[in-house]
Design a protein around this motif. Sequence first.
Motif, PDB file in Angstrom:
ATOM      1  N   ALA A  21       0.816  -1.212   0.000  1.00 28.25           N
ATOM      2  CA  ALA A  21       0.000   0.000   0.000  1.00 28.25           C
ATOM      3  C   ALA A  21       0.849   1.260   0.000  1.00 28.25           C
ATOM      4  O   ALA A  21       0.465   2.275  -0.575  1.00 28.25           O
ATOM      5  CB  ALA A  21      -0.931   0.005   1.220  1.00 28.25           C
ATOM      6  N   ASP A  22       2.023   1.207   0.649  1.00 26.69           N
ATOM      7  CA  ASP A  22       2.881   2.372   0.824  1.00 26.69           C
ATOM      8  C   ASP A  22       4.328   1.929   0.639  1.00 26.69           C
ATOM      9  O   ASP A  22       4.865   1.190   1.468  1.00 26.69           O
ATOM     10  CB  ASP A  22       2.657   2.953   2.221  1.00 26.69           C
ATOM     11  CG  ASP A  22       3.465   4.199   2.495  1.00 26.69           C
ATOM     12  OD1 ASP A  22       4.701   4.168   2.327  1.00 26.69           O
ATOM     13  OD2 ASP A  22       2.864   5.204   2.926  1.00 26.69           O
ATOM     14  N   THR A  62       3.396  -0.657  -5.853  1.00 26.81           N
ATOM     15  CA  THR A  62       2.069  -0.107  -5.537  1.00 26.81           C
ATOM     16  C   THR A  62       1.213  -0.002  -6.803  1.00 26.81           C
ATOM     17  O   THR A  62       0.214   0.707  -6.801  1.00 26.81           O
ATOM     18  CB  THR A  62       2.192   1.295  -4.891  1.00 26.81           C
ATOM     19  OG1 THR A  62       2.852   2.171  -5.807  1.00 26.81           O
ATOM     20  CG2 THR A  62       2.950   1.254  -3.579  1.00 26.81           C
ATOM     21  N   SER A  65      -2.063  -1.490  -5.852  1.00 28.35           N
ATOM     22  CA  SER A  65      -2.378  -1.596  -4.429  1.00 28.35           C
ATOM     23  C   SER A  65      -2.132  -0.331  -3.617  1.00 28.35           C
ATOM     24  O   SER A  65      -2.262  -0.359  -2.397  1.00 28.35           O
ATOM     25  CB  SER A  65      -1.543  -2.735  -3.834  1.00 28.35           C
ATOM     26  OG  SER A  65      -0.161  -2.520  -4.099  1.00 28.35           O
ATOM     27  N   GLY A  67      -2.335   2.532  -1.310  1.00 29.23           N
ATOM     28  CA  GLY A  67      -3.356   2.873  -0.334  1.00 29.23           C
ATOM     29  C   GLY A  67      -4.321   1.744  -0.027  1.00 29.23           C
ATOM     30  O   GLY A  67      -5.283   1.935   0.707  1.00 29.23           O
ATOM     31  N   GLY A  68      -4.060   0.569  -0.567  1.00 25.77           N
ATOM     32  CA  GLY A  68      -4.970  -0.562  -0.407  1.00 25.77           C
ATOM     33  C   GLY A  68      -4.894  -1.210   0.961  1.00 25.77           C
ATOM     34  O   GLY A  68      -4.074  -0.847   1.804  1.00 25.77           O
ATOM     35  N   SER A  69      -5.760  -2.171   1.158  1.00 26.40           N
ATOM     36  CA  SER A  69      -5.795  -2.905   2.419  1.00 26.40           C
ATOM     37  C   SER A  69      -5.428  -4.362   2.159  1.00 26.40           C
ATOM     38  O   SER A  69      -5.536  -4.839   1.027  1.00 26.40           O
ATOM     39  CB  SER A  69      -7.185  -2.799   3.049  1.00 26.40           C
ATOM     40  OG  SER A  69      -8.164  -3.292   2.154  1.00 26.40           O
ATOM     41  N   PRO A  70      -5.006  -5.059   3.202  1.00 26.44           N
ATOM     42  CA  PRO A  70      -4.655  -6.469   3.036  1.00 26.44           C
ATOM     43  C   PRO A  70      -5.871  -7.297   2.627  1.00 26.44           C
ATOM     44  O   PRO A  70      -7.006  -6.934   2.956  1.00 26.44           O
ATOM     45  CB  PRO A  70      -4.178  -6.903   4.427  1.00 26.44           C
ATOM     46  CG  PRO A  70      -3.913  -5.641   5.168  1.00 26.44           C
ATOM     47  CD  PRO A  70      -4.799  -4.601   4.568  1.00 26.44           C
ATOM     48  N   PRO A  72      -8.615 -10.244   2.870  1.00 25.34           N
ATOM     49  CA  PRO A  72      -9.202 -10.874   4.061  1.00 25.34           C
ATOM     50  C   PRO A  72      -8.562 -12.246   4.310  1.00 25.34           C
ATOM     51  O   PRO A  72      -8.063 -12.883   3.382  1.00 25.34           O
ATOM     52  CB  PRO A  72     -10.686 -11.007   3.704  1.00 25.34           C
ATOM     53  CG  PRO A  72     -10.756 -10.912   2.225  1.00 25.34           C
ATOM     54  CD  PRO A  72      -9.566 -10.108   1.782  1.00 25.34           C
ATOM     55  N   ASP A 123       2.149  -4.478   5.532  1.00 29.26           N
ATOM     56  CA  ASP A 123       0.942  -4.706   4.734  1.00 29.26           C
ATOM     57  C   ASP A 123       0.245  -6.007   5.113  1.00 29.26           C
ATOM     58  O   ASP A 123      -0.654  -6.465   4.420  1.00 29.26           O
ATOM     59  CB  ASP A 123       1.292  -4.704   3.242  1.00 29.26           C
ATOM     60  CG  ASP A 123       1.653  -3.309   2.778  1.00 29.26           C
ATOM     61  OD1 ASP A 123       0.746  -2.473   2.668  1.00 29.26           O
ATOM     62  OD2 ASP A 123       2.848  -3.043   2.559  1.00 29.26           O
ATOM     63  N   GLN A 124       0.695  -6.587   6.220  1.00 31.21           N
ATOM     64  CA  GLN A 124       0.144  -7.839   6.746  1.00 31.21           C
ATOM     65  C   GLN A 124       0.441  -9.048   5.873  1.00 31.21           C
ATOM     66  O   GLN A 124      -0.230 -10.076   5.960  1.00 31.21           O
ATOM     67  CB  GLN A 124      -1.367  -7.711   7.033  1.00 31.21           C
ATOM     68  CG  GLN A 124      -1.699  -6.655   8.069  1.00 31.21           C
ATOM     69  CD  GLN A 124      -0.936  -6.871   9.371  1.00 31.21           C
ATOM     70  OE1 GLN A 124      -1.040  -7.910   9.996  1.00 31.21           O
ATOM     71  NE2 GLN A 124      -0.117  -5.895   9.761  1.00 31.21           N
TER      72      GLN A 124
END
Length: 164
Positions: A21-22, A62, A65, A67-70, A72, A123-124
């Motif tokens: 994401a970053d 990026t 992705s 700014g995205g989230s991991p 689920p 980013d998990q």
Amino acid sequence: MSQNQAVAAGTRIGHVHLKVADLDRALGFYCGVLGFELMQRMGSGAAFISAGGYHHHIGLNTWESKGGSPPPPDATGLYHTAILYPTRPALADALHRVLSAGIALDGASDHGVSEALYLRDPDQNGVELYWDKPREQWPFGPDGKLSMFTKRLDVEELLKQREA
């Protein structure tokens, strides 16, 4: 070519490319904490990092992705990236770096063939840090087949192996 024919013995995974994401945050973890070397950066879109001057072991981008989230937990995808250290003291140093950065371990295991630390990047993404034991220490059953296991790894004892 038969589906049962084994892949060539020298075949190995060359690199992994992770969506993040970053980019700066990811570089802070992989370079700042784990100590990888930045080989090339392409603006805020991608970076290529290495251990020992190879063109890249890990690509970070990026492109899809930012700014995205991991994903689920119940989604398919990469379970973890495994980073192989050459020696037990080198793994101990990695453990020291991770703990000094305040990063929690998800687990620590002795698998008979290796000792492994499990954690998450910013980013998990799952990350495994490990070293392979010498082959003569690997557990083999009476039938001669590899008999890996999972036992708790004593991280305090591992830290004592760290090179000064």
